[in-house]
Design a protein around this motif. Structure first.
Motif, PDB file in Angstrom:
ATOM      1  N   SER A  97       0.805  -1.225   0.000  1.00  0.00           N
ATOM      2  CA  SER A  97       0.000   0.000   0.000  1.00  0.00           C
ATOM      3  C   SER A  97       0.840   1.279   0.000  1.00  0.00           C
ATOM      4  O   SER A  97       0.312   2.358  -0.217  1.00  0.00           O
ATOM      5  N   VAL A 106      -6.828  -1.802   0.490  1.00  0.00           N
ATOM      6  CA  VAL A 106      -6.922  -1.209   1.828  1.00  0.00           C
ATOM      7  C   VAL A 106      -8.069  -0.200   1.885  1.00  0.00           C
ATOM      8  O   VAL A 106      -8.870  -0.217   2.826  1.00  0.00           O
TER       9      VAL A 106
ATOM     10  N   LEU B 129       0.040   5.469   7.270  1.00  0.00           N
ATOM     11  CA  LEU B 129      -0.114   5.630   5.828  1.00  0.00           C
ATOM     12  C   LEU B 129      -0.480   4.297   5.161  1.00  0.00           C
ATOM     13  O   LEU B 129      -1.384   4.236   4.321  1.00  0.00           O
ATOM     14  N   MET B 130       0.215   3.219   5.556  1.00  0.00           N
ATOM     15  CA  MET B 130      -0.096   1.886   5.015  1.00  0.00           C
ATOM     16  C   MET B 130      -1.566   1.541   5.271  1.00  0.00           C
ATOM     17  O   MET B 130      -2.279   1.077   4.389  1.00  0.00           O
ATOM     18  N   GLY B 131      -1.989   1.745   6.502  1.00  0.00           N
ATOM     19  CA  GLY B 131      -3.332   1.339   6.911  1.00  0.00           C
ATOM     20  C   GLY B 131      -4.431   2.250   6.418  1.00  0.00           C
ATOM     21  O   GLY B 131      -5.596   1.862   6.396  1.00  0.00           O
ATOM     22  N   SER B 132      -4.069   3.467   6.008  1.00  0.00           N
ATOM     23  CA  SER B 132      -5.093   4.451   5.623  1.00  0.00           C
ATOM     24  C   SER B 132      -5.739   4.119   4.289  1.00  0.00           C
ATOM     25  O   SER B 132      -6.892   4.459   4.045  1.00  0.00           O
ATOM     26  N   GLY B 133      -4.969   3.492   3.378  1.00  0.00           N
ATOM     27  CA  GLY B 133      -5.467   3.289   2.023  1.00  0.00           C
ATOM     28  C   GLY B 133      -5.373   4.558   1.177  1.00  0.00           C
ATOM     29  O   GLY B 133      -5.788   4.565   0.022  1.00  0.00           O
ATOM     30  N   LEU B 134      -4.832   5.638   1.751  1.00  0.00           N
ATOM     31  CA  LEU B 134      -4.638   6.880   0.980  1.00  0.00           C
ATOM     32  C   LEU B 134      -3.318   6.789   0.211  1.00  0.00           C
ATOM     33  O   LEU B 134      -2.493   5.920   0.473  1.00  0.00           O
ATOM     34  N   THR B 211     -10.413   5.198   8.032  1.00  0.00           N
ATOM     35  CA  THR B 211     -10.524   6.199   6.963  1.00  0.00           C
ATOM     36  C   THR B 211     -11.972   6.303   6.497  1.00  0.00           C
ATOM     37  O   THR B 211     -12.612   5.281   6.225  1.00  0.00           O
TER      38      THR B 211
END
Lengths: 236, 236
Positions: A97, A106, B129-134, B211
């Protein structure tokens, strides 16, 4: 029924093994998983093969995600999660990601209210920033720089002006075989008082991080190898 | 004589132990060290006490570095390195040199041509950032947001316009007891179509990353606890 958790699993960016780049407590969660979304099943199996998986490899579901996966394909990949099973997301190299198509799964999981848990792994961006000695309170990662020479030089000038105006360390890169070209444009465009950090193959065993003023870089005759390389600029 | 290496050692940001947040190969290097530069010796000894150090703790040199350390004090801290001995740099919590006075020793070491090697540890910025999916291909960490309400709202507007213009995920934060205020200003300032990720206590055992669009956040009555929290905004 409770939905499963989507675990984001970093993979090695050099020749080390998965078991050596992850935290023990995260490995304990991974070995229990029976469902993975991966970039290339063969690579994923090789990586997981270095762990003691509780389920035989042939019984582990490997679903593929690439930049060609369509939106309805993404929803398909979430199915085990709806059925209450946990899923591990892995790309071929690096953190899923970040600069990687995994982010699409994600955000789909976030939209579906599925719990997303990222695992700690080597981040070349953070390692480079730590080792650079440049401002780590404000920084921007800009990804790949344009190929066109005029665009590229304009972009470096923009980064330098942002660094000066905001004190924000600017991080950028190119594909490894263009490292030398990017280095030469950077030292020719920037002010002698600007500091440049070259972070080569960080996180790898022969990683190397060196910060000097542009004036000092110009005194050396540098040849950058064709390895992953981050460029960081700022004033000190 | 060959100079020593400066190792940058992340420490826990929650109640876990040092041995649980570092990679095995890095721990093998740390247990051999006899010299440390630390924020608070007592905290450093407690952290190192969870490893099996090869040298008795009372024989390990603990030199202090704080924001009050002067430049000639920094040069003093480099002395063991000139003598060929390796040194570990640790702050009380988190990665040395990112949002931390340690960066001053790192740039001093870089200027003295001493090898600097950062160790992998939990980075709440990368995990969020990884977990946000942004967008993880381009992002900026902006550190702490101004306290003054007008300045703060202006800054959030600036972040939103940068996210729109550059597609660059903007990350910002405040001290934990002002989380709720920052959340309320963010959802009132931003466009309903902007996406906001709240990453609370990430890297910790009860970490949480969520998110949603600003429109959806507005439908909920959120009370953020007083724990470390990152705010991420972008369009998807």
């Amino acid at each position: 029924m409770k939905t499963g958790t989507l675990y984001l699993i970093p993979t090695p960016i050099d020749n080390r093994e998965l078991k050596d780049i992850l935290l023990k407590e995260d490995i304990e969660k991974i070995v229990k998983l029976k469902n993975f979304v991966v970039e290339t099943p063969k690579n994923a199996r090789r990586n997981l093969g270095t762990l003691e998986m509780e389920t035989p490899m042939r019984e582990i579901a490997m679903m593929e995600l690439s930049e060609h996966t369509r939106d309805n394909g993404l929803r398909e990949l979430l199915k085990p999660l709806y059925a209450g099973e946990d899923v591990g997301l892995m790309s071929d190299a690096g953190s899923p990601s970040i600069a990687d198509p995994g982010f699409r799964l994600v955000i789909e999981a976030q939209n579906a209210d599925i719990l997303v848990v990222p695992f700690v792994g080597p981040s070349s961006i953070i390692l480079a920033l730590m080792g650079s000695g440049l401002n780590g309170q404000s920084f921007a990662f800009n990804g790949y720089i344009p190929k066109d020479v005029e665009e590229l030089r304009k972009r470096i000038r923009l980064f330098e002006s942002l660094a000066l105006k905001l004190g924000q360390t600017q991080i950028y890169m190119d594909t490894p075989y263009r490292n030398q070209k990017l280095y030469e444009h950077t030292v020719s465009v920037c002010d002698p008082n600007t500091y440049l950090c070259i972070a080569l193959n960080v996180g790898g065993e022969d990683g190397y991080i060196k910060t000097m003023s542009i004036a000092d870089w110009r005194k050396n005759d540098i040849q950058l190898p064709k390895q992953p390389c981050l460029f960081l600029i700022n004033r000190i």
